[in-house]
Design a protein around this motif. Structure first.
Motif, short mmCIF file in Angstrom:
data_model
loop_
_atom_site.label_atom_id
_atom_site.label_comp_id
_atom_site.label_asym_id
_atom_site.label_seq_id
_atom_site.Cartn_x
_atom_site.Cartn_y
_atom_site.Cartn_z
N ARG A 173 103.30 83.25 56.45
CA ARG A 173 104.35 82.72 55.59
C ARG A 173 105.31 83.82 55.13
N ALA A 174 104.74 85.01 54.86
CA ALA A 174 105.58 86.11 54.39
C ALA A 174 106.57 86.57 55.45
N GLY A 175 106.24 86.36 56.72
CA GLY A 175 107.12 86.79 57.79
C GLY A 175 107.85 85.67 58.49
N ALA A 176 107.72 84.44 57.98
CA ALA A 176 108.36 83.30 58.64
C ALA A 176 109.85 83.28 58.36
N ALA A 177 110.65 83.26 59.43
CA ALA A 177 112.10 83.32 59.28
C ALA A 177 112.67 82.03 58.70
N THR A 179 111.59 80.16 56.25
CA THR A 179 111.24 79.86 54.86
C THR A 179 112.17 80.61 53.91
N GLY A 180 112.25 80.14 52.67
CA GLY A 180 113.12 80.75 51.69
C GLY A 180 112.60 82.08 51.18
N THR A 181 113.48 82.81 50.52
CA THR A 181 113.12 84.13 50.00
C THR A 181 111.99 84.05 49.00
N ALA A 182 112.04 83.08 48.10
CA ALA A 182 111.02 82.94 47.06
C ALA A 182 109.66 82.63 47.68
N GLU A 183 109.64 81.77 48.68
CA GLU A 183 108.36 81.43 49.33
C GLU A 183 107.78 82.63 50.06
N ARG A 184 108.62 83.39 50.73
CA ARG A 184 108.12 84.58 51.42
C ARG A 184 107.60 85.61 50.42
N ALA A 185 108.28 85.75 49.30
CA ALA A 185 107.83 86.70 48.27
C ALA A 185 106.49 86.27 47.69
N ALA A 186 106.33 84.98 47.45
CA ALA A 186 105.07 84.48 46.90
C ALA A 186 103.93 84.70 47.90
N ALA A 187 104.21 84.48 49.17
CA ALA A 187 103.19 84.69 50.20
C ALA A 187 102.81 86.16 50.27
N LEU A 188 103.79 87.05 50.18
CA LEU A 188 103.49 88.48 50.20
C LEU A 188 102.65 88.87 48.99
N ASP A 189 102.95 88.29 47.82
CA ASP A 189 102.14 88.56 46.62
C ASP A 189 100.69 88.13 46.84
N VAL A 225 93.03 93.79 62.04
CA VAL A 225 93.62 94.07 63.35
C VAL A 225 94.84 93.19 63.57
N GLN A 226 94.70 91.90 63.27
CA GLN A 226 95.82 90.97 63.44
C GLN A 226 96.98 91.31 62.52
N LEU A 227 96.67 91.69 61.31
CA LEU A 227 97.71 92.02 60.34
C LEU A 227 98.56 93.18 60.83
N ASP A 228 97.92 94.21 61.40
CA ASP A 228 98.65 95.40 61.82
C ASP A 228 99.26 95.26 63.21
N THR A 229 98.62 94.52 64.10
CA THR A 229 99.11 94.46 65.49
C THR A 229 100.00 93.25 65.75
N VAL A 230 99.95 92.25 64.88
CA VAL A 230 100.74 91.03 65.11
C VAL A 230 101.68 90.73 63.94
N HIS A 231 101.13 90.52 62.75
CA HIS A 231 101.93 90.00 61.63
C HIS A 231 102.96 90.99 61.10
N ARG A 232 102.65 92.27 61.15
CA ARG A 232 103.62 93.22 60.58
C ARG A 232 104.94 93.24 61.35
N HIS A 233 104.94 92.77 62.58
CA HIS A 233 106.17 92.74 63.36
C HIS A 233 107.22 91.81 62.75
#
Length: 302
Positions: A173-177, A179-189, A225-233
């Motif tokens: 959700r934090a990296g989904a293009a 979605t809105g800024t607030a939703e991405r920020a909440a997911a990152l939190d 592993v997934q977080l660093d090799t996939v989601h961070r992109h």
């Protein structure tokens, strides 16, 4: 380590097509016996990687052979052509994709299960049938790894929920293009809070539950592993730097990568190819900020 999962929906894994179980005696139909079952999996897939690590920790190379599948499925529907005969034999007029992972029964030529978590637990059941563990795998003081120790079930389930929702789903959700800024920020939190809880616990003990590797560690390591090799992109650089700011957690991930039951299955090229073949999202600045040099810390093949 006491863990409390975030309040969220349970796993985002798709519903399995087959969900048979291995039991303790002949009345179960699929009872635990060496060399009856076979795994079909791709370590580039998260479920496949979890099962491959579990299989190695339990030392089941002789008791349950593994057929390794390509990182990128070869069928247009996302399935593997090599699995089609098993699916056709197991379900009349099956029209869906022949997806992995699969636990099959060599005696009948049919599928037992396609549900990753059940397969991992059933491997532990199979390991209790008296099969000697493979040398150097799953051994601690001459014994086999106890990945599901008695009394730790609720803690393992809590870690599974944290990884599925607090890491995997939150990172998506934090990296989904779309979605809105607030939703991405909440997911990152949510993601950073989950990582912080885990980091705090790993500051005082080497593994998630007591002083031994359990299924909870397999679950978390694959999620990292997934977080660093996939989601961070799909995250911005600042978010990736904040994710990396959990030193105990990433030192733990690096240490497990050096364990022969973990790192030997880490197919970095396969993960990248699978991700690029499936992903339709936009790449972000975080793609250039690698958290761990996984290849440098991976245990070499013996």
């Amino acid at each position: 380590m006491s863990v409390t999962p975030p309040v969220a929906r349970l796993s985002v894994r798709p519903a399995p097509v087959f969900r048979g179980r291995i039991g303790r005696d002949a009345r179960s139909g699929h009872y635990a016996v060496p060399r009856r079952y076979r795994l079909h999996l791709s370590p580039a897939d998260p479920d496949g990687l979890r099962i491959a690590v579990t299989h190695s920790l339990l030392g089941l190379d002789r008791a349950c052979p593994v057929t390794v599948l390509p990182a990128v499925p070869d069928c247009p529907d996302g399935g593997h052509g090599a699995l089609r005969p098993l699916y056709d034999a197991s379900a009349h007029h099956y029209t869906g994709p022949a997806v992995a992972p699969v636990l099959s029964d060599d005696w009948s030529g049919r599928i037992v299960s396609t549900h990753g978590p059940d397969i991992a637990r059933d491997l532990a059941e199979l390991s209790e049938t008296g099969v000697p563990p493979a040398d150097g795998c799953g051994k601690s003081g001459g014994g086999r790894a106890a990945l599901y120790p008695c009394g730790a079930e609720s803690e393992i389930e809590a870690v599974e929920r944290m990884c599925a929702q607090g890491i995997e789903a939150a990172a998506q959700r934090a990296g989904a293009a779309g979605t809105g800024t607030a939703e991405r920020a909440a997911a990152l939190d949510t993601l950073l809070h989950t990582l912080g809880v885990l980091d705090q616990g790993l500051c005082v003990q080497p593994f998630l539950i007591d002083d031994q590797i359990t299924a909870a560690d397999v679950e978390l390591w694959v999620a990292l592993v997934q977080l660093d090799t996939v989601h961070r992109h799909h995250l911005d650089a600042e978010a990736v730097h904040r994710i990396a700011g959990h030193p105990a957690l990433w030192a733990y991930a690096r240490r497990l990568a050096g364990h022969p039951a973990f790192g030997v299955h880490l197919d970095l090229d396969g993960i990248a190819r699978r991700h690029h073949a499936r992903c339709q999202g936009l790449e972000a600045a975080g793609s250039a900020v690698q958290i761990l040099d996984w290849a440098a810390h991976t245990a070499p093949v013996q």
